[in-house]
Design an enzyme around this catalytic site. Sequence first.
Site, PDB file in Angstrom:
ATOM      1  N   PHE A 141       0.865  -1.189   0.000  1.00 21.46           N
ATOM      2  CA  PHE A 141       0.000   0.000   0.000  1.00 21.46           C
ATOM      3  C   PHE A 141       0.893   1.227   0.000  1.00 21.46           C
ATOM      4  O   PHE A 141       1.708   1.421   0.898  1.00 21.46           O
ATOM      5  CB  PHE A 141      -0.917   0.029   1.231  1.00 21.46           C
ATOM      6  CG  PHE A 141      -1.852   1.213   1.210  1.00 21.46           C
ATOM      7  CD1 PHE A 141      -3.125   1.092   0.660  1.00 21.46           C
ATOM      8  CD2 PHE A 141      -1.453   2.452   1.688  1.00 21.46           C
ATOM      9  CE1 PHE A 141      -3.981   2.196   0.599  1.00 21.46           C
ATOM     10  CE2 PHE A 141      -2.297   3.563   1.629  1.00 21.46           C
ATOM     11  CZ  PHE A 141      -3.564   3.424   1.089  1.00 21.46           C
ATOM     12  N   ASP A 165       9.150   2.914   1.572  1.00 23.37           N
ATOM     13  CA  ASP A 165       7.981   3.687   1.990  1.00 23.37           C
ATOM     14  C   ASP A 165       7.769   3.454   3.486  1.00 23.37           C
ATOM     15  O   ASP A 165       7.290   2.405   3.904  1.00 23.37           O
ATOM     16  CB  ASP A 165       6.771   3.236   1.170  1.00 23.37           C
ATOM     17  CG  ASP A 165       5.494   3.962   1.576  1.00 23.37           C
ATOM     18  OD1 ASP A 165       5.474   4.589   2.658  1.00 23.37           O
ATOM     19  OD2 ASP A 165       4.511   3.882   0.812  1.00 23.37           O
ATOM     20  N   LYS A 178       2.103  10.512   8.244  1.00 20.49           N
ATOM     21  CA  LYS A 178       1.453  10.014   9.471  1.00 20.49           C
ATOM     22  C   LYS A 178       2.116  10.549  10.754  1.00 20.49           C
ATOM     23  O   LYS A 178       2.040  11.727  11.025  1.00 20.49           O
ATOM     24  CB  LYS A 178       1.425   8.480   9.456  1.00 20.49           C
ATOM     25  CG  LYS A 178       0.452   7.928   8.391  1.00 20.49           C
ATOM     26  CD  LYS A 178       0.280   6.447   8.561  1.00 20.49           C
ATOM     27  CE  LYS A 178      -0.643   5.806   7.557  1.00 20.49           C
ATOM     28  NZ  LYS A 178      -2.012   5.693   8.031  1.00 20.49           N
ATOM     29  N   THR A 207       2.112  24.176  -4.735  1.00 14.75           N
ATOM     30  CA  THR A 207       1.927  25.465  -4.066  1.00 14.75           C
ATOM     31  C   THR A 207       2.495  25.444  -2.651  1.00 14.75           C
ATOM     32  O   THR A 207       3.294  26.305  -2.292  1.00 14.75           O
ATOM     33  CB  THR A 207       0.429  25.831  -3.999  1.00 14.75           C
ATOM     34  OG1 THR A 207      -0.065  25.956  -5.326  1.00 14.75           O
ATOM     35  CG2 THR A 207       0.224  27.165  -3.276  1.00 14.75           C
TER      36      THR A 207
END
Lengths: 500, 500
Positions: free
Chosen positions: B217, B326, B357, B381
């Site tokens: 994931f 990851d 997280k 941005t």
Amino acid sequence: MASSLLSRQLALSLQHNLRLSAPGCRYVSKTATKSVVDFEYDAPSMKTEVPGPRSKELLKQLGEIQNVGAVHFFCNYDESRGNYLVDVDGNRMLDVYTQISSIPIGYNHPALMKVMANPHNLSSFINRPALGILPPENFAEKLNESLLSVAPSGMSRVQTMACGSCSNENAYKAMFIWYRNKERGHNIPSDEEVTSCMVNQSPGCPDLSILSFMGGFHGRTLGCLATTHSKAIHKLDIPSFDWPIAPFPKLKYPLDEFVRENAQEEARCLEEVEDLIEKWKKKGKPVAGIVIEPIQAEGGDNHASADFFIKLRNIATKHGAAFHVDEVQTGGGATGKFWAHEHWGMDDPAEIVSFSKKMLTGGYYHKDELQADKAYRIFNTWMGDPSKNLFLAEVLNVIQRESLLEEVTRSGKTLLQGLYALQAQYPHLLSSARGQGTFCAIDIRDDPTRNSLIMKARNKGVLLGGCGERSIRFRPALVFKEYHVHQFLNIFNDVLQEYK
Amino acid sequence: MASSLLSRQLALSLQHNLRLSAPGCRYVSKTATKSVVDFEYDAPSMKTEVPGPRSKELLKQLGEIQNVGAVHFFCNYDESRGNYLVDVDGNRMLDVYTQISSIPIGYNHPALMKVMANPHNLSSFINRPALGILPPENFAEKLNESLLSVAPSGMSRVQTMACGSCSNENAYKAMFIWYRNKERGHNIPSDEEVTSCMVNQSPGCPDLSILSFMGGFHGRTLGCLATTHSKAIHKLDIPSFDWPIAPFPKLKYPLDEFVRENAQEEARCLEEVEDLIEKWKKKGKPVAGIVIEPIQAEGGDNHASADFFIKLRNIATKHGAAFHVDEVQTGGGATGKFWAHEHWGMDDPAEIVSFSKKMLTGGYYHKDELQADKAYRIFNTWMGDPSKNLFLAEVLNVIQRESLLEEVTRSGKTLLQGLYALQAQYPHLLSSARGQGTFCAIDIRDDPTRNSLIMKARNKGVLLGGCGERSIRFRPALVFKEYHVHQFLNIFNDVLQEYK
């Protein structure tokens, strides 16, 4: 220091009526006295070239950590106020770019200070929840107070997200899900779909497409980037999807002087849109949605008529595609209406309207039928940030209390008239002044001149941004008053005179 | 109310030594007295079923605005403290899921309150800058104090982002850019590349791929989603990329009892990885990067050995692909080391390590050569949010000051031993207890039993989360002490007894 800001606020308000008059008329622009009590400075004040020595020092430091090629200079946000951004060398600039159009009511607005000072709000900042599973008690209430109080026509549902790209990515997903359920006639996937999607293959991961426009900008994550076509540097070396790209009308300005030619150009583009939809359908990659900005911003402040958008929206409906209006840059009041698409005058303008920047939180509104049919289809850990909703609710209060949309309309008119006057004065330099509200732009002779103009203006105390190949875009905060317009025009005129 | 929280803190600290002893031993787990002065409650306290009447009322309200299929209940974050989450019906639960693993040091930690109370910090909250162009004065300093103070081995560069998905999307982009520059031998694109990328076509948008693992994931935006393979509902109906997907080892637990079988399984998966790299190269879609979680979290807490990761990292290097670890869910200390990949014991573990997280801000670390070569290639941005960096710096202080990694190791050991004991006690219900630090999981007989266990535990005051097909994952905050482990084990045991 922000603490001293608060204490100085009262003193400043008192000083206000005793204030020296604003810088006088220098060329096209008149003197204007500020009509409201603002918590800000009177004028730019420059002490060094920008970037100054302290910025250069910090640039070197940050360069050890990141690519700093895009960094203009370093800011003292504590000392910045209203329309004025202060840098680390003590330079104070009139900010007509506002962090790429993302500061709604200027720097350190007292109303936002109050949000921070309210002890009821503390825990929203400290305990960022997973909104999709464990929302705070006041979540619906805050959404009603903030985002839903300004919902586009026909939309009573909203999904918050962390940024503009995530907003558009999830909006695209919502359109794909909606489209597939429509194709299926129900929302129960076949075993083959369930199995194939796990390995990225059709039919589970179907060959659907989003139609976008050349010159459009919708973000930089891989889904969004497949619909972004403003500059090559954004897209180079990144794999993409084979999705259809239509021409965006290249209009002549001022729009009301070129009505016939512009209508022809728009008709040509609309025809192309229909051709592309047919073509991609035949390719087996049907168009599930059309995404467009009401004014192409990053791509060069390209406008189109209400008639164009109405017809485009109808084409989407005719072909069973969702119509997604990306208001990430145009939304939040800068065009004089809260949403730029309100200028089209439609009751049913779109299936999806996405936002971010001035709204302080990302997200998208959608029609009821675009809501994902099952849990966890549109989902991530944070799903936005409730602390941003608190600020937004207060920003919306300020917009209403201070009638900022009317203010924007007024300032915008003055700004555009000033740009027309300047372009009449400097036809070898300037052309195609255009805009809605303060969401204005002007074309410069060429790219190097544009860039040098921006630099020179900065050194004289005005912060501007470029867009497209050779445009300057104006993106002031909603508290940019006529007073500030004149200040800008005077300084800009001084800069232009150097090019005589 | 958070304001009263602060004032009550002192009182609570004083009461602490007078506190009643913790709930006694009920089955596998011993009584433990809390060893540190915590600003939190003693134990769960349940008043209604969850969701209670107030949550149900709010659910209905929010249902008018959003799909609420995933909402568990509504929370009173003001009243939540430390490891205890309080809901709107006054139920207080021991939180072993912590907002999908995203609350690092518990609710309303006094140290984070202080960040809010410090007037120097105000303007970071109020004036969110466009970090890529106009960073605040203290930006590099705060990065050094926070993110870089815990940088993975071999990495001194970091890019912040708003969330986990954006972090991975941009990490992929960095790998693609790096790979193409390597292929080219320089970083100057041809005219054909510049032109073709504007319309999503190769060679400008090259057919490169990211190799990911079944069960992995990495987020839900379109680029990330093409590497996510944990559940069909995440991927169904969303177009994807034809990228290679390797099997992740399916190991037997406890790992040290099945060393030989597990090594064989890992060897099989590694072989498959190499085959896929060759196959996709022949397909004309070379693998630019390999992305993997140190422990597959959402996909079911699947572990692999250090040896597997070391060999995988070497395969990436051998084939010229970047290795991207990851750590969005595993990072931030829950495994007992700050980064889970530290358990591999490598000096050069990866080209890229992404996070979000518990780190409160998204982003990724990278080796020098993975830095984008030009400005505006990795850009958006906001590029993160400096106010989150302030919180993170304080979280890291707390982790160090309170030796929380040691605490996690200690609690994790107790937790895992407790799970082993429970699975010996309830072999018909539980199996495959596994974990590193408090990052633990256990398999439940089947999906319906898993879900009913989670519900029953919740009604007894313990908040758990599921993962994979039939696992429960434990994701407490770093302040989850042995005291809380025993509390959890006692309650969990009570729940399990109902299944006898």
